[in-house]
Each structure stands twice: as structure tokens, then as C-alpha cells.
Write a protein that holds these residues in place. Structure first.
Motif, short mmCIF file in Angstrom:
data_model
loop_
_atom_site.label_atom_id
_atom_site.label_comp_id
_atom_site.label_asym_id
_atom_site.label_seq_id
_atom_site.Cartn_x
_atom_site.Cartn_y
_atom_site.Cartn_z
N HIS A 49 42.09 39.81 41.12
CA HIS A 49 43.26 40.57 41.56
C HIS A 49 43.58 40.23 43.02
O HIS A 49 44.74 39.98 43.38
N GLY A 176 44.53 42.04 35.00
CA GLY A 176 44.09 42.59 36.27
C GLY A 176 44.40 41.65 37.42
O GLY A 176 44.78 42.09 38.52
N GLY A 180 47.85 41.63 40.61
CA GLY A 180 47.81 41.38 42.05
C GLY A 180 49.15 40.92 42.58
O GLY A 180 49.50 41.20 43.74
#
Length: 518
Positions: A49, A176, A180
Motif C-alpha cells: 500500500h 490493498g 494506496g
């Protein structure tokens, strides 16, 4: 420990290496494997991330450089956005090869530590308007380190999970990481003192301070290093000589999937990088920071595309587990093509802005911002385009939705392809089958890096196409780019059907992947 002695604890040695790992053994998985795999997945997601956030930090900050005193052209800004994607794609291969050589936990520590280079250098030079453009190109290139984290993270997690759960696990891991992008685009404007969160947060009177975001992510990178050190593991059976990993280059399926991944992930990362600038160029005008801007502020909405694409990725993995990756991938390309047609329709409704002020006119505005009045022709064009923006955004989000679904489904296809090859080469219930499956997992993990590297090149090509220097009008360049992308999605859909879904001639049925759940 043997396959039958699954009640015994998993054996560790110095450096958090696990010597016995058999995720395909259901008893081992239930008693030991699931807990360990989940812990490694959680911290892998955290590190990945951060990598994605640093990788795409330029997607938002480039649109704010002018407010910090820098004077760059739209073409220069699009190139700054594109450079990290190029570097991130190229280093995905060595990052993938590093996992078997150094261990997944060890490489996570190294790759997270490397994020200090782009963050700290960014924080230093962004406060200096006299910094030449080429320096920012170099700094943007180092942000590509974050793009490599995806390949090594995916290759590592692929070893931890059994085949029946790979689609969901890889989908969560990737989602995940992909989040980011949305998080950096959502929070960076707020952190640095700009307006954001749909206008609920107003710009700071103290101006823009881009260095703040870089320092925040530098601190988070240190946390990622420590988390990997204390909470992650290396797998001994993930060891594989580089020569064996690179053997996947001779497999034509590696290149077919690479081509398809350009269409799915390349679109996601390329559009995510370019979206802030696209909104700014076609819907917003602000000649200098001290003049109140008019139109649609990119900081309010730019994160939505990455958010939708990220959240859709695990859905794509889940659907692929249930219906087959190839079917879901075919549907995703169809959806992306329809979304692109919708975007082209909205672009046809937009009005072209008159050229922005330059030279003496711009200098006069800077000298006395309070006296500047937007020309009526520009005000009318901005207002007209603002009315079209909800349609543009909605169609764009359709593309992001199906690109995310396609990301998840294509990554389900990769291990499924190599597992099918392993099953065809061995008999069920034999030691040869277990060895073949392990070899197939190693090949799939290596292929993940190759395919991820080639696919990420789309993240470089898309911003470059939007910023084509041979098209002076930003709106015309945007239309041309989407026409090119539409044609590419149609080709990708055709390749998916021809290679993985079309029923083969009976004489070649044993070579086909159609009907085997890929």
C-alpha cells in the motif's frame, strides 16, 4: 515434518525462515498454514500500500507544482506523471526474482526502506522553485521503486496460499496496494494545505506545502520496515534459481497474459496517474495561485477512480474463482470498451478553452492578481464543461470499475494456467504431482513479475498519450487517446476469447485451456 504429520508446529529457523510449508494439504492449512499466511498477507498489504502511494505521489503533486512556484508545461507535467510508471514497470522483474533469492520477509524490509529515497528527496527539492526540471525527472524516477513492491509482494503471497484461495488472497493483496493510489490522491491535497474531500476542506491560507506529504510517507516506510522484521516470514520452498524463474519467458502464455494485463492493470495505473491532470486541463482554470480558480477542482474527485478500481479488484478475484478468470476478463474488457465509448461521448460535449495567459499577460496577472477578471468566453466554456463533468466522471468510473475487475481476474488466471500445466504433466496422488504443483507455483510467481512488469508499461504509455506533444489542444489529445484505448480493448477481448474460451479443434483439445476453470 511430513505431509501426514500436520499436527506438529511449522519449523522455523534463524531469520524467520519456515522450512515446512504445504498449503495444499487441507489439514496442515487448517491447523497451521492459514494463521501464518494471514499474518504475512496483512503486513504485505501494508507495505505494498505504501509502495503504491509513493509510486503515484506525482499524480497529484504534479498538478500542484504550479501553486508551489514552479513553471512547467502540460507536456512536462504528464511526463513527470509517466516516469515513475516506466521505472516501476522495469524494476518489477528484478523485484520478483528477489523474493526467492532473499526471502519474502527480507525483501519486504529492503523494498520498504528504498521508499525513503523518493520521499526524502521529494521533500527536500519541492520547497526550492529554482530546482531545474531534470532534477524532478530523476526524483520522479525513484518513485518507481514503489511500483516494484507490487510484483515482489504478489510473488511472495502466491507461495503462502493454496490454489483454491489464490484468487481471493492475491485479489486482497493487490487491492490493498491499489488503494494506496486512492489514499494518496485523497489525503495529499489535505495534508499539504490544499482543498479536498469534495470541497469540505478549504485551502490553507499558508499556501501549499507538498513536502509534508513526503515526510509522512517517509515515516510510514520506516514503520513498514519494522513491521516486516517482526511480523513476516520467509519460505524455504520459495527458493528458486534465477535461471528457472526466467524460464517462464519461453512460455507463450506469459506473453499472452502480459498483453492482457496491459489492458487491465495498465489502464488502472495509467488512468489513476493521469486523471488529476485530465480534470485540471479540461475542467479547471486558475492562471496563478493568488487568483481564485473556476470550474471543477481536480483535488475533489481525482481519487474516486483509483478507489473504485481498487475496491473492484478483489471482486474480480472472487468472480474468477467462481466463474473462471477468462470469462470474467472477457466481460471486463467489454465493460471497459463501453465505458470508453461513454467517455468519448462526454468529451464531444465539451468546449475547448482559450489558451492560458503567457508572457507579459501572465506577468501582469502575477504582479496584480486582485485586478484579474476571467474573460467571458472562458467563463462560459468553464461553466458549460462543469455541467458535463458528472457524465464524464461517471463514464470514467465505469472504466475504472471494469479495469479493477479485470485486474483481479487476470491474476487468478496466471496461477491457474501453470497449475493446469502441472496437472497435465503428472498423475493425481503421486509425489510427482506434489513436485509438479510446487514447480508450477514457482513458475506462476515468476510469471507474476514478468506479467506485472509488462502490464505496468501501460501506466507509462497512457499519460504520454494524453500529453502528446504533437497535439497542442489538450481536449483534442484526450479524444485521440481514448480512441486508441478503445481499439486496444477490443483487441484484448478478442485475444481473451480466442486463446482461453474458444473451443479448439478436437485434435488439439488437450492443448486448450478452455473449460478448465481458467
Amino acid at each position: 515434518m511430513t505431509l501426514t504429520d500436520t499436527a506438529a508446529p511449522t519449523r522455523h529457523r534463524t531469520g524467520r525462515w519456515i522450512d515446512d510449508w504445504h498449503p495444499e494439504d487441507e489439514e496442515f492449512w487448517d491447523k497451521t498454514g492459514a494463521k501464518v499466511a494471514k499474518r504475512n498477507l496483512v503486513w504485505s498489504i501494508f507495505a505494498e500500500h505504501l509502495g503504491f502511494s509513493v509510486w503515484l505521489i506525482w499524480s497529484v503533486s504534479s498538478a500542484m507544482l504550479l501553486a508551489q512556484g514552479f513553471e512547467f508545461t502540460p507536456q512536462q507535467l504528464f511526463f513527470l506523471v509517466a516516469i515513475p510508471n516506466l521505472v516501476g514497470s522495469l524494476i518489477r522483474v528484478p523485484y520478483t526474482l528477489a523474493v526467492p533469492k532473499f526471502g519474502g520477509r527480507n525483501w519486504t524490509m529492503i523494498s520498504a526502506g528504498l521508499l525513503l529515497i523518493p520521499t526524502l528527496s521529494f521533500a527536500f527539492f519541492v520547497t526550492r522553485p529554482e530546482t531545474p526540471y531534470w532534477v524532478f525527472c530523476v526524483i520522479a524516477a525513484t518513485a518507481g521503486f514503489g511500483g516494484g513492491n507490487f510484483a515482489s509482494s504478489m510473488a511472495n503471497i502466491n507461495f503462502f496460499y493454496p490454489s483454491r484461495l489464490k484468487g481471493a488472497a492475491l485479489g486482497l493483496n493487490a487491492a490493498g496496494g491499489n488503494l494506496g493510489v486512492a489514499i494518496i490522491q485523497f489525503w495529499l491535497p489535505v495534508i499539504v494545505g490544499g482543498a479536498g474531500i469534495f470541497g469540505l476542506v478549504k485551502a490553507s491560507e499558508g499556501g501549499i506545502h507538498l513536502e509534508r506529504a513526503a515526510l509522512v510517507y517517509a515515516a510510514l516506510a520506516v514503520i513498514a520496515v519494522l513491521a516486516a522484521y517482526f511480523r513476516m516470514d520467509n519460505l524455504s520452498n520459495a527458493k528458486s534459481p534465477v535461471k528457472e524463474q526466467l524460464a517462464v519467458l519461453r512460455n507463450k502464455q506469459t506473453w499472452v497474459m502480459s498483453f492482457l494485463y496491459i489492458g487491465t492493470f495498465g489502464s488502472f495505473i495509467g488512468y489513476s496517474a493521469a486523471m488529476p491532470l485530465l480534470i485540471k486541463l479540461n475542467f479547471w482554470r486558475q492562471p496563478v495561485p493568488d487568483v481564485v480558480g473556476i470550474g471543477i477542482n481536480f483535488a475533489f474527485f481525482a481519487f474516486l477512480g483509483a478507489l473504485v478500481g481498487s475496491m473492484a479488484r478483489p471482486l474480480g478475484g472472487h468472480l474468477a474463482d467462481r466463474f473462471g478468470g477468462a470469462r470474467v476478463t472477457l466481460v471486463s474488457f467489454g465493460g471497459m470498451a463501453l465505458g470508453t465509448i461513454g467517455v468519448l461521448w462526454t468529451l464531444s460535449l465539451l468546449e475547448t478553452f482559450p489558451p492560458p495567459p503567457e508572457g507579459e499577460q501572465l506577468a501582469a496577472i502575477k504582479a496584480d492578481p486582485s485586478s484579474f477578471v476571467y474573460p467571458d468566453v472562458l467563463q462560459r466554456a468553464v461553466d458549460a464543461n462543469a455541467d458535463v463533468f458528472p457524465l464524464f466522471l461517471g463514464m470514467f468510473l465505469v472504466i475504472f470499475l471494469f479495469s479493477g475487475i479485470g485486474n483481479g481476474s487476470t491474476y487468478k488466471m496466471i496461477p491457474a494456467i501453470f497449475r493446469t500445466d502441472a496437472e497435465r504433466a503428472s498423475e493425481p496422488g503421486t509425489p510427482e504431482r506434489e513436485e509438479a504443483l510446487l514447480a508450477g507455483t514457482k513458475k506462476a510467481s515468476a510469471a507474476v513479475g514478468i506479467i506485472g512488469a509488462v502490464g505496468a508499461i501501460g501506466g507509462f504509455l497512457i499519460p504520454i498519450t494524453f500529453g502528446s506533444p504533437w497535439v497542442t489542444d489538450p481536449l483534442a489529445a484526450t479524444k485521440t487517446a481514448f480512441l486508441v484505448f478503445l481499439g486496444f480493448y477490443v483487441i484484448c477481448a478478442g485475444v481473451t476469447y480466442a486463446v482461453y474460451l474458444r473451443k479448439p479443434h478436437p485434435a488439439k483439445a488437450h492443448l486448450s485451456y478452455a473449460g478448465v476453470g481458467i
